[in-house]
Structures are given as C-alpha cells and as structure tokens.
Enzyme design. Structure first.
Site, PDB file in Angstrom:
ATOM      1  N   ALA A  80       0.858  -1.188   0.000  1.00 43.79           N
ATOM      2  CA  ALA A  80       0.000   0.000   0.000  1.00 43.79           C
ATOM      3  C   ALA A  80       0.891   1.233   0.000  1.00 43.79           C
ATOM      4  O   ALA A  80       2.011   1.205   0.527  1.00 43.79           O
ATOM      5  CB  ALA A  80      -0.885  -0.014   1.237  1.00 43.79           C
ATOM      6  N   GLY A 101       0.523  -4.993   0.856  1.00 42.76           N
ATOM      7  CA  GLY A 101      -0.631  -5.109  -0.037  1.00 42.76           C
ATOM      8  C   GLY A 101      -0.313  -5.764  -1.367  1.00 42.76           C
ATOM      9  O   GLY A 101      -1.185  -6.377  -1.991  1.00 42.76           O
ATOM     10  N   GLU A 118      -0.455  -9.355  -0.676  1.00 37.30           N
ATOM     11  CA  GLU A 118      -1.867  -9.708  -0.451  1.00 37.30           C
ATOM     12  C   GLU A 118      -2.603  -9.833  -1.790  1.00 37.30           C
ATOM     13  O   GLU A 118      -3.432 -10.722  -1.970  1.00 37.30           O
ATOM     14  CB  GLU A 118      -2.526  -8.653   0.443  1.00 37.30           C
ATOM     15  N   GLU A 140       4.135  -4.859   7.453  1.00 41.98           N
ATOM     16  CA  GLU A 140       3.285  -3.869   8.120  1.00 41.98           C
ATOM     17  C   GLU A 140       3.662  -3.653   9.586  1.00 41.98           C
ATOM     18  O   GLU A 140       3.618  -2.530  10.101  1.00 41.98           O
ATOM     19  CB  GLU A 140       1.806  -4.293   8.030  1.00 41.98           C
TER      20      GLU A 140
HETATM   21  N1  DAK Z   1       4.502   3.377  -0.479  1.00 43.21           N
HETATM   22  C1  DAK Z   1       4.836   4.553  -1.053  1.00 43.21           C
HETATM   23  N2  DAK Z   1       5.983   4.734  -1.739  1.00 43.21           N
HETATM   24  C2  DAK Z   1       6.828   3.680  -1.827  1.00 43.21           C
HETATM   25  C3  DAK Z   1       6.532   2.435  -1.240  1.00 43.21           C
HETATM   26  C4  DAK Z   1       5.304   2.280  -0.534  1.00 43.21           C
HETATM   27  N3  DAK Z   1       4.889   1.118  -0.001  1.00 43.21           N
HETATM   28  N4  DAK Z   1       7.568   1.608  -1.476  1.00 43.21           N
HETATM   29  C5  DAK Z   1       8.462   2.311  -2.199  1.00 43.21           C
HETATM   30  N5  DAK Z   1       8.018   3.565  -2.419  1.00 43.21           N
HETATM   31  C6  DAK Z   1       8.694   4.659  -3.143  1.00 43.21           C
HETATM   32  C7  DAK Z   1       9.801   5.245  -2.314  1.00 43.21           C
HETATM   33  O1  DAK Z   1       9.280   6.204  -1.408  1.00 43.21           O
HETATM   34  C8  DAK Z   1      10.653   5.869  -3.405  1.00 43.21           C
HETATM   35  O2  DAK Z   1      10.071   7.076  -3.828  1.00 43.21           O
HETATM   36  P1  DAK Z   1      10.935   8.442  -3.882  1.00 43.21           P
HETATM   37  O3  DAK Z   1      11.515   8.594  -2.510  1.00 43.21           O
HETATM   38  O4  DAK Z   1      11.978   8.159  -4.948  1.00 43.21           O
HETATM   39  O5  DAK Z   1       9.938   9.478  -4.267  1.00 43.21           O
HETATM   40  C9  DAK Z   1      10.530   4.881  -4.558  1.00 43.21           C
HETATM   41  O6  DAK Z   1       9.342   4.127  -4.298  1.00 43.21           O
HETATM   42  C10 DAK Z   1      11.688   3.894  -4.633  1.00 43.21           C
HETATM   43  O7  DAK Z   1      11.818   3.276  -3.379  1.00 43.21           O
HETATM   44  P2  DAK Z   1      13.229   3.151  -2.603  1.00 43.21           P
HETATM   45  O8  DAK Z   1      14.119   4.293  -2.947  1.00 43.21           O
HETATM   46  O9  DAK Z   1      12.925   2.903  -1.163  1.00 43.21           O
HETATM   47  O10 DAK Z   1      13.818   1.827  -3.295  1.00 43.21           O
HETATM   48  P3  DAK Z   1      14.821   0.770  -2.665  1.00 43.21           P
HETATM   49  O11 DAK Z   1      15.160  -0.161  -3.776  1.00 43.21           O
HETATM   50  O12 DAK Z   1      15.924   1.440  -1.929  1.00 43.21           O
HETATM   51  O13 DAK Z   1      13.954  -0.042  -1.576  1.00 43.21           O
HETATM   52  C11 DAK Z   1      12.013  -1.268  -0.784  1.00 43.21           C
HETATM   53  C12 DAK Z   1      12.914  -0.833  -1.998  1.00 43.21           C
HETATM   54  C13 DAK Z   1      10.812  -2.017  -1.364  1.00 43.21           C
HETATM   55  C14 DAK Z   1      12.823  -2.192   0.117  1.00 43.21           C
HETATM   56  C15 DAK Z   1      11.580   0.003   0.012  1.00 43.21           C
HETATM   57  O14 DAK Z   1      11.047   0.953  -0.921  1.00 43.21           O
HETATM   58  C16 DAK Z   1      10.531  -0.290   1.033  1.00 43.21           C
HETATM   59  O15 DAK Z   1      10.833  -0.805   2.117  1.00 43.21           O
HETATM   60  N6  DAK Z   1       9.264   0.054   0.734  1.00 43.21           N
HETATM   61  C17 DAK Z   1       8.167  -0.075   1.679  1.00 43.21           C
HETATM   62  C18 DAK Z   1       7.727  -1.499   1.770  1.00 43.21           C
HETATM   63  C19 DAK Z   1       6.581  -1.671   2.743  1.00 43.21           C
HETATM   64  O16 DAK Z   1       6.745  -1.418   3.951  1.00 43.21           O
HETATM   65  N7  DAK Z   1       5.455  -2.086   2.240  1.00 43.21           N
HETATM   66  C20 DAK Z   1       4.295  -2.363   3.068  1.00 43.21           C
HETATM   67  C21 DAK Z   1       3.444  -1.120   3.137  1.00 43.21           C
HETATM   68  S1  DAK Z   1       2.094  -1.350   4.270  1.00 43.21           S
HETATM   69  C22 DAK Z   1      -4.869  -0.716   5.705  1.00 43.21           C
HETATM   70  C23 DAK Z   1      -4.073  -1.261   6.684  1.00 43.21           C
HETATM   71  C24 DAK Z   1      -2.790  -1.660   6.387  1.00 43.21           C
HETATM   72  C25 DAK Z   1      -2.321  -1.560   5.109  1.00 43.21           C
HETATM   73  C26 DAK Z   1      -3.118  -1.067   4.118  1.00 43.21           C
HETATM   74  C27 DAK Z   1      -4.399  -0.645   4.403  1.00 43.21           C
HETATM   75  N8  DAK Z   1      -6.166  -0.186   6.002  1.00 43.21           N
HETATM   76  C28 DAK Z   1      -6.702  -0.281   7.342  1.00 43.21           C
HETATM   77  C29 DAK Z   1      -6.856   0.580   4.997  1.00 43.21           C
HETATM   78  C30 DAK Z   1      -0.933  -1.873   4.885  1.00 43.21           C
HETATM   79  C31 DAK Z   1      -0.500  -2.199   3.773  1.00 43.21           C
HETATM   80  C32 DAK Z   1       0.897  -2.156   3.365  1.00 43.21           C
HETATM   81  O17 DAK Z   1       1.142  -2.667   2.329  1.00 43.21           O
END
Ligand code: DAK
Length: 256
Positions: A62, A107, A110, A130
């Site tokens: 997400a 997400g 998921e 998460e």
């Molecule tokens: N969201 C927004 N932007 C993201 C992103 C994300 N999940 N993942 C990556 N990006 C963006 C980064 O911010 C960056 O953008 P800029 O800074 O260049 O503008 C660009 O993508 C490239 O990312 P990185 O520079 O970080 O790239 P790296 O290769 O260094 O690292 C990485 C890749 C995948 C390891 C890292 O980006 C990362 O850790 N990303 C986050 C992964 C994550 O934590 N995903 C889970 C998100 S939580 C809900 C409840 C819960 C949820 C949803 C709804 N409700 C109650 C409605 C939770 C859901 C989730 O999925």
C-alpha cells in the site's frame, strides 16, 4: 493509468504501472483494479496474468504516504475496498497468476495471494512488513497467508515482518514455482498454458470446489465436491471428454 488492462489471445493482462513508486498501491489504483476485474470477468479470456511494471518490483505494498493521517472510518473503508477488490480477484471465473519478479510486499503480496497461482523469479522478495510500521495487514493477508502456508509460518511472517526469498517461498508453498527471469508477461503465459486447454466449466468447478472447501469443514467441503462434480458430469464437455477417450482421440471442449 496506473492499472493497465490489455488482452492477448486467450490471456487478460493486468499491469500495475507505477514503477517510480515500485507500483505501490494507491486507493484509486485499487478502484481501477476492481473495474478492470469486472471487464476481465465479462471477457472471453481464459486466464489472467498480473504483473508489475519496471525491473525492480511487482508491488511494494500500500502507498504509505497515502495511508498517513487518515481518520479511522476512512481507514476502515480503505481496508474494505482492498478486501472486496482482492476477493473479486479470487472469485474470478478464470484462473489467475501473479508473476513476482522483484519486491512483493504488504498489499502487493496480499494481491498476489488472491490470485490462483504465484510464480517467482530468483530475484523475488516477499514479506508482510506492516508490523514494522506499527500496522498489520489490511487486505486479507492475515487470513489468506495461513491458509496457504499454515498458521506457524504465517505468524512468523506477519509478526516479524521478515522478508523471504523465492527459495523459501517455494519451500513454504507461498509460490507455486521459481522460474528463470524473463519478460513477466511471457513467464505468466507459459505457466498458464498448462491450464487453459480444458473445459472452462470443469476448470471453474474444480477451482470453486477447492476454494469453497478451504473456507469450511471437511464434511461440508465433501458435499460441495459431490454437487460440483455432479454438475461437471452433466456438461456437454464431460460427455465429449469421455467419448473422446473411448474413441482414442483428442477431445474438443466447447466450454459448455
Ligand atoms: N509506499 C509509497 N511509496 C513507496 C513504497 C510504498 N509502499 N515503497 C516504495 N516507495 C517509493 C519510495 O518512497 C521511493 O520514492 P521516492 O523517494 O523516490 O519518491 C521509490 O518508491 C523507490 O523506493 P526506494 O528508494 O525505497 O527503493 P529501494 O530499492 O531502496 O527499496 C524497498 C525498496 C521495497 C525495500 C523500500 O522501498 C521499502 O521498504 N518500501 C516499503 C515497503 C513496505 O513497507 N510495504 C508495506 C506497506 S504497508 C490498511 C491497513 C494496512 C495496510 C493497508 C491498508 N487499512 C486499514 C486501509 C498496509 C499495507 C501495506 O502494504
């Protein structure tokens, strides 16, 4: 558009197309995905392939920036939107495969878990991170993951947020197969080719029996199987399949 839907022969192709953010899912993308799935359901496609654009990521989860600073009610609506949309994916009348060629987090994983199958290249990395954000999965992850890999391993992934690689994911049954890196669409097509040559009815009944059985008791699941196998037996395709066997020829299924 961040969600692209195209058709190629018997395949419907959905691409998450936001590579600059590693295909992170915004709510508008989930809404567009729901619309795309309706079009797939009403098409003649025999299989759906879901891929992420760019070289690095299927989907990094997400969109964290969009998740911030929302009130509880809109957050709950967001979770319901994601759950509803991924349930629509799981219930499509045709099988689907997610091709994981890079990150599949939160997400994004998921979404992949709502597909019938998942294949991964060696570079794929999967996780439900998460917990590291003080959150828990909201789009079905806590429910689909234990059904796929068992409670203990699901707890390990959900409660640690640990990233696993393709080898571990295959060993745990999270992905069906590890495939050699290549064009994700072509990888999806060659994986799905094995499933699309049979009667669409039999394919649907088979998947429905497994899916509905997984959500209920063994006794009820056996009842579901008895009903659906009888329904399959009544189709023209079943008559054709059995006749072709006796006549020692290849059956010509007509999806009826
Ligand atoms: N969201 C927004 N932007 C993201 C992103 C994300 N999940 N993942 C990556 N990006 C963006 C980064 O911010 C960056 O953008 P800029 O800074 O260049 O503008 C660009 O993508 C490239 O990312 P990185 O520079 O970080 O790239 P790296 O290769 O260094 O690292 C990485 C890749 C995948 C390891 C890292 O980006 C990362 O850790 N990303 C986050 C992964 C994550 O934590 N995903 C889970 C998100 S939580 C809900 C409840 C819960 C949820 C949803 C709804 N409700 C109650 C409605 C939770 C859901 C989730 O999925």
């Amino acid at each position: 558009m961040s969600i692209e839907l195209t058709f190629s022969g018997p395949y419907a192709l959905v691409t998450l197309n936001r590579p600059e953010a590693l295909n992170a899912l915004q709510f508008a993308m989930i809404e567009a995905l729901a619309d795309a799935l309706d079009r797939v359901a009403n098409s003649d496609a025999r299989a759906l392939i879901v891929t992420g654009a760019g070289l690095k990521s299927f989907c990094a989860g997400a969109d964290i920036k969009e998740l911030m600073d929302r009130d509880l009610m809109s957050q709950r609506r967001g979770a319901q939107l994601g759950q509803r949309t991924f349930a629509k994916l799981a219930a499509l009348p045709i099988p689907s495969v997610a091709v994981l060629h890079g990150y599949a987090f939160g997400g994004g994983l998921e979404l992949a878990m709502a597909c019938t199958f998942r294949i991964a290249t060696e570079k794929a990395r999967m996780g439900l991170p998460e917990i590291k954000l003080g959150l828990i999965p909201g789009y079905g992850g806590t429910q689909r993951l234990p059904r796929l890999i068992g409670e203990a391993r699901a707890n390990e992934m959900v409660m640690s947020g640990r990233t696993i690689d393709a080898t571990e994911a295959e060993r745990w049954g999270l992905v069906n197969r590890i495939v050699q890196a290549g064009d994700p669409v072509e990888l999806g097509k060659s994986f799905m080719a094995e499933f699309i040559g049979y009667s669409k009815c039999a394919s649907l009944f088979a998947r429905e029996a497994v899916q509905r059985g997984m959500a209920t008791t063994l006794a009820e699941g056996l009842d579901i199987e008895a009903d659906l196998s009888t329904l399959a037996y009544r189709t023209a395709d079943a008559a054709e399949g059995m006749r072709a066997f006796i006549e020692k020829r290849t059956p010509e299924f007509k999806d009826g």
